[in-house]
Design a protein around this motif. Sequence first.
Motif, PDB file in Angstrom:
ATOM      1  N   GLY A  34     -25.552   9.926  -5.383  1.00  0.00           N
ATOM      2  CA  GLY A  34     -24.889   8.954  -6.241  1.00  0.00           C
ATOM      3  C   GLY A  34     -24.544   7.654  -5.538  1.00  0.00           C
ATOM      4  N   ASN A  35     -25.032   7.465  -4.311  1.00  0.00           N
ATOM      5  CA  ASN A  35     -24.791   6.222  -3.583  1.00  0.00           C
ATOM      6  C   ASN A  35     -25.824   5.187  -3.981  1.00  0.00           C
ATOM      7  OD1 ASN A  35     -22.708   7.461  -2.068  1.00  0.00           O
ATOM      8  ND2 ASN A  35     -24.248   8.348  -0.728  1.00  0.00           N
ATOM      9  N   LYS A  36     -25.361   3.958  -4.167  1.00  0.00           N
ATOM     10  CA  LYS A  36     -26.260   2.888  -4.575  1.00  0.00           C
ATOM     11  C   LYS A  36     -27.191   2.517  -3.421  1.00  0.00           C
ATOM     12  CE  LYS A  36     -26.322  -1.642  -6.695  1.00  0.00           C
ATOM     13  NZ  LYS A  36     -25.525  -2.753  -7.180  1.00  0.00           N
ATOM     14  N   ILE A  37     -28.480   2.392  -3.738  1.00  0.00           N
ATOM     15  CA  ILE A  37     -29.482   1.981  -2.756  1.00  0.00           C
ATOM     16  C   ILE A  37     -29.615   0.469  -2.861  1.00  0.00           C
ATOM     17  CG2 ILE A  37     -31.909   2.145  -2.080  1.00  0.00           C
ATOM     18  CD1 ILE A  37     -31.940   4.916  -3.397  1.00  0.00           C
ATOM     19  N   GLU A  38     -29.382  -0.225  -1.749  1.00  0.00           N
ATOM     20  CA  GLU A  38     -29.482  -1.681  -1.741  1.00  0.00           C
ATOM     21  C   GLU A  38     -30.955  -2.102  -1.736  1.00  0.00           C
ATOM     22  OE1 GLU A  38     -27.046  -3.907  -2.078  1.00  0.00           O
ATOM     23  OE2 GLU A  38     -25.659  -2.229  -2.272  1.00  0.00           O
ATOM     24  N   PRO A  39     -31.302  -3.089  -2.562  1.00  0.00           N
ATOM     25  CA  PRO A  39     -32.692  -3.567  -2.583  1.00  0.00           C
ATOM     26  C   PRO A  39     -32.990  -4.371  -1.323  1.00  0.00           C
ATOM     27  CG  PRO A  39     -31.335  -4.890  -4.039  1.00  0.00           C
ATOM     28  CD  PRO A  39     -30.470  -3.770  -3.529  1.00  0.00           C
ATOM     29  N   PRO A  40     -34.259  -4.467  -0.949  1.00  0.00           N
ATOM     30  CA  PRO A  40     -34.613  -5.278   0.225  1.00  0.00           C
ATOM     31  C   PRO A  40     -34.355  -6.758  -0.054  1.00  0.00           C
ATOM     32  CG  PRO A  40     -36.575  -4.512  -0.894  1.00  0.00           C
ATOM     33  CD  PRO A  40     -35.408  -3.833  -1.558  1.00  0.00           C
ATOM     34  N   ALA A  41     -34.087  -7.520   1.000  1.00  0.00           N
ATOM     35  CA  ALA A  41     -33.831  -8.955   0.846  1.00  0.00           C
ATOM     36  C   ALA A  41     -35.076  -9.677   0.359  1.00  0.00           C
ATOM     37  CB  ALA A  41     -33.356  -9.538   2.165  1.00  0.00           C
ATOM     38  N   GLU A  42     -36.239  -9.218   0.781  1.00  0.00           N
ATOM     39  CA  GLU A  42     -37.497  -9.824   0.373  1.00  0.00           C
ATOM     40  C   GLU A  42     -38.385  -8.729  -0.205  1.00  0.00           C
ATOM     41  OE1 GLU A  42     -41.136 -11.821   2.716  1.00  0.00           O
ATOM     42  OE2 GLU A  42     -39.163 -12.697   3.097  1.00  0.00           O
ATOM     43  N   LEU A  43     -38.954  -8.977  -1.355  1.00  0.00           N
ATOM     44  CA  LEU A  43     -39.774  -7.985  -2.040  1.00  0.00           C
ATOM     45  C   LEU A  43     -41.235  -8.190  -1.685  1.00  0.00           C
ATOM     46  CD1 LEU A  43     -39.727  -5.698  -4.139  1.00  0.00           C
ATOM     47  CD2 LEU A  43     -40.141  -7.424  -5.855  1.00  0.00           C
ATOM     48  N   THR A  44     -41.872  -7.123  -1.215  1.00  0.00           N
ATOM     49  CA  THR A  44     -43.299  -7.169  -0.921  1.00  0.00           C
ATOM     50  C   THR A  44     -44.045  -6.347  -1.966  1.00  0.00           C
ATOM     51  OG1 THR A  44     -43.263  -5.217   0.479  1.00  0.00           O
ATOM     52  CG2 THR A  44     -42.824  -7.323   1.557  1.00  0.00           C
ATOM     53  N   SER A  45     -45.354  -6.488  -2.000  1.00  0.00           N
ATOM     54  CA  SER A  45     -46.142  -5.711  -2.957  1.00  0.00           C
ATOM     55  C   SER A  45     -46.041  -4.217  -2.648  1.00  0.00           C
ATOM     56  CB  SER A  45     -47.599  -6.167  -2.946  1.00  0.00           C
ATOM     57  OG  SER A  45     -48.142  -6.015  -1.659  1.00  0.00           O
ATOM     58  N   LYS A  46     -45.856  -3.870  -1.370  1.00  0.00           N
ATOM     59  CA  LYS A  46     -45.689  -2.472  -0.996  1.00  0.00           C
ATOM     60  C   LYS A  46     -44.381  -1.913  -1.559  1.00  0.00           C
ATOM     61  CE  LYS A  46     -45.947   0.463   3.091  1.00  0.00           C
ATOM     62  NZ  LYS A  46     -46.082   0.481   4.541  1.00  0.00           N
TER      63      LYS A  46
END
Length: 60
Positions: A34-46
């Motif tokens: 139930g812990n929030k997963i932080e998104p990456p600062a920069e989004l790549t196609s991978k």
Amino acid sequence: MKYWGLTFSEALWSVSYQNLIMLNMSVPQYDKDGNKIEPPAELTSKDLAARFKGRKKKDK
């Protein structure tokens, strides 16, 4: 659709597929505890492919 505030027909006919994918990226993700997963600062196609398939990104 409810999370975005769009109707079914708006999601199908008014918004492009690419924009729907970007809207999905704004939905928060949580791990099994139930812990929030932080998104990456920069989004790549991978990152996008891993999130689209529902798998976790494997760091090397």
